[in-house]
Design a protein around this motif. Structure first.
Motif, short mmCIF file in Angstrom:
data_model
loop_
_atom_site.label_atom_id
_atom_site.label_comp_id
_atom_site.label_asym_id
_atom_site.label_seq_id
_atom_site.Cartn_x
_atom_site.Cartn_y
_atom_site.Cartn_z
N SER A 182 0.85 -1.21 0.09
CA SER A 182 -0.03 -0.10 -0.02
C SER A 182 0.75 1.08 -0.02
O SER A 182 1.99 1.21 0.41
CB SER A 182 -0.89 0.00 1.36
OG SER A 182 -1.44 1.35 1.43
N PHE A 183 0.26 2.30 -0.50
CA PHE A 183 1.02 3.70 -0.34
C PHE A 183 0.90 4.12 1.17
O PHE A 183 1.97 4.80 1.47
CB PHE A 183 0.41 4.60 -1.33
CG PHE A 183 0.54 4.57 -2.62
CD1 PHE A 183 -0.10 4.73 -3.82
CD2 PHE A 183 2.07 4.66 -3.00
CE1 PHE A 183 0.24 4.64 -5.07
CE2 PHE A 183 2.48 4.77 -4.36
CZ PHE A 183 1.58 4.69 -5.30
N SER A 184 -0.05 3.79 1.75
CA SER A 184 -0.20 4.32 3.19
C SER A 184 0.53 4.11 4.08
O SER A 184 1.41 3.06 4.19
CB SER A 184 -1.55 3.96 3.76
OG SER A 184 -1.79 4.50 4.89
N TYR A 230 6.91 6.86 2.22
CA TYR A 230 7.26 7.88 1.54
C TYR A 230 7.81 7.25 0.37
O TYR A 230 8.41 6.23 0.16
CB TYR A 230 8.49 8.63 1.92
CG TYR A 230 7.96 9.85 2.97
CD1 TYR A 230 7.38 9.81 4.20
CD2 TYR A 230 7.58 11.09 2.20
CE1 TYR A 230 6.94 10.92 4.83
CE2 TYR A 230 7.16 12.30 2.93
CZ TYR A 230 6.89 12.04 4.13
OH TYR A 230 6.43 13.16 4.93
N TRP A 231 7.69 7.85 -0.81
CA TRP A 231 7.88 7.43 -2.33
C TRP A 231 8.84 8.38 -2.88
O TRP A 231 8.66 9.47 -3.23
CB TRP A 231 6.60 6.96 -3.02
CG TRP A 231 5.68 6.05 -2.43
CD1 TRP A 231 4.79 6.55 -1.40
CD2 TRP A 231 5.88 4.64 -2.31
NE1 TRP A 231 4.08 5.33 -0.90
CE2 TRP A 231 4.90 4.23 -1.34
CE3 TRP A 231 6.53 3.82 -2.92
CZ2 TRP A 231 4.67 2.73 -1.24
CZ3 TRP A 231 6.39 2.37 -2.80
CH2 TRP A 231 5.24 2.00 -1.85
N ASP A 284 4.41 11.52 -0.09
CA ASP A 284 3.74 10.64 0.90
C ASP A 284 2.31 10.37 0.47
O ASP A 284 1.65 11.15 -0.32
CB ASP A 284 3.70 10.79 2.24
CG ASP A 284 2.98 11.98 2.59
OD1 ASP A 284 3.07 12.40 4.07
OD2 ASP A 284 2.34 12.59 2.19
N TYR A 285 1.62 9.37 1.20
CA TYR A 285 0.20 9.32 0.82
C TYR A 285 -0.70 10.41 0.88
O TYR A 285 -1.58 10.57 0.01
CB TYR A 285 -0.37 8.14 1.65
CG TYR A 285 -1.87 7.73 1.67
CD1 TYR A 285 -2.84 8.12 2.77
CD2 TYR A 285 -1.91 6.80 0.59
CE1 TYR A 285 -4.11 7.66 2.17
CE2 TYR A 285 -3.04 6.32 0.14
CZ TYR A 285 -4.38 6.77 1.14
OH TYR A 285 -5.41 6.47 0.98
N SER A 286 -0.42 11.24 1.64
CA SER A 286 -1.31 12.58 1.74
C SER A 286 -0.86 13.72 0.73
O SER A 286 -1.72 14.54 0.51
CB SER A 286 -0.97 13.19 3.05
OG SER A 286 0.16 13.80 3.26
N LEU A 314 0.81 11.16 -7.03
CA LEU A 314 0.50 9.86 -6.79
C LEU A 314 -1.07 9.56 -7.31
O LEU A 314 -1.77 10.28 -7.18
CB LEU A 314 0.25 9.53 -5.10
CG LEU A 314 1.46 9.41 -4.31
CD1 LEU A 314 1.11 9.31 -2.89
CD2 LEU A 314 2.45 8.26 -4.88
N THR A 351 -3.71 7.06 -5.94
CA THR A 351 -3.80 5.87 -5.00
C THR A 351 -5.02 5.01 -5.20
O THR A 351 -4.44 3.77 -5.08
CB THR A 351 -4.27 6.41 -3.77
OG1 THR A 351 -5.37 7.26 -3.89
CG2 THR A 351 -3.22 7.28 -3.04
N ASN A 403 -2.21 2.70 -7.49
CA ASN A 403 -1.18 2.53 -6.81
C ASN A 403 0.07 2.90 -7.69
O ASN A 403 1.05 2.21 -7.99
CB ASN A 403 -1.05 0.74 -6.56
CG ASN A 403 -1.41 0.74 -5.31
OD1 ASN A 403 -1.97 1.31 -4.36
ND2 ASN A 403 -0.81 -0.41 -4.61
N ARG A 427 10.91 3.22 -1.98
CA ARG A 427 9.99 3.37 -1.03
C ARG A 427 11.02 3.53 0.29
O ARG A 427 11.94 2.80 0.32
CB ARG A 427 9.09 2.03 -0.72
CG ARG A 427 8.24 2.05 0.70
CD ARG A 427 7.61 0.64 0.56
NE ARG A 427 8.36 -0.14 1.46
CZ ARG A 427 8.08 -1.37 2.04
NH1 ARG A 427 6.93 -1.61 1.72
NH2 ARG A 427 8.84 -1.90 2.73
#
Lengths: 119, 107
Positions: A28-30, A33-34, A52-54, A71, A73, A76, A97
């Motif tokens: 998951s992305f959650s 950090y990517w 990040d996910y947010s 992103l 989401t 993905n 990641r």
């Protein structure tokens, strides 16, 4: 086991926009950090930026004016766009990641995409 | 930006040798340091983080030490699969930066 698969155009002309996509499989992305990182013979490993996910981002200021990281989401997907490329942007580009167990350290990497900028 | 300087740039060693690689930061970074191994045509692989924590799945012959500005990666008994290039990376501040690499070659 999380895997990152990346793709994008490998040959660009000067002034074009580099566009790469990285898909996350098996995770998951959650909570993570990517990052995008590039590697060239002349400059070694260079961190480009992260998201990040947010949607919170951090960038290398040397590239920030030309970089967009996003992103999707629902798919993905992680994306990188680098505008107005020159020969100096020729490199292998990696998505990676980090966190939460290893914040700011990249524990999973894509295989890399070779991008060449040439007229 | 925090500059990371590795030494030596290359080292020749034999299977079974103890190998030590050094990384120096241009300013204090506490323990915010990682080590990666990279083989030709492959992405880097995380070995050590926070200077001395062994990443899951990494053999115990790899160890890291140091804090502040001076750090060391040690391979206690070099194995054939360890011939590769090793990079340090600081995580104290943005931009994250890497050392120039140390190539471990077969003697």
């Amino acid at each position: 086991q999380v895997q990152l698969q990346q793709w994008g155009a490998g040959l660009l002309k000067p002034s074009e926009t580099l566009s790469l996509t990285c898909v996350v499989y098996g995770g998951s992305f959650s909570g993570y950090y990517w990052s995008w990182i590039r590697q060239s013979p002349g400059k070694g490993l260079e961190w480009i930026g992260e998201i990040d996910y947010s949607g919170s981002t951090n960038f290398n200021l040397s590239l920030k004016s030309r970089v967009t990281v996003s992103l999707d989401t629902s798919k993905n997907h992680l994306s990188l766009k680098l505008a107005s490329v020159t020969a100096a942007d020729t490199a292998v580009y990696y998505c990676a990641r980090s966190g939460p167990a290893t914040p700011y350290y990249m524990d999973v990497w894509g295989k890399g995409t070779t991008v060449t900028v040439s007229s | 930006d925090i500059q990371m300087t590795q030494s030596p740039s290359s080292v020749s060693a034999s299977v079974g040798d103890r190998v030590t690689i050094t990384c120096r930061a241009s300013q204090g970074i506490g323990s915010w340091l990682a080590w990666y191994q990279q083989k030709p045509g492959k992405a880097p692989n995380l070995l050590i983080y926070t200077a001395s924590s062994l990443q899951s799945g990494v053999p115990s012959r790899f160890s890291g030490s140091g804090s502040g500005t001076d750090f060391t990666l040690t391979i206690s008994s070099l194995q054939p699969e360890d011939f590769a290039t090793y990079y340090c990376q600081q995580a104290k501040g943005f931009p994250l930066t890497f050392g120039g690499g140390t190539r471990v070659k077969i003697k």
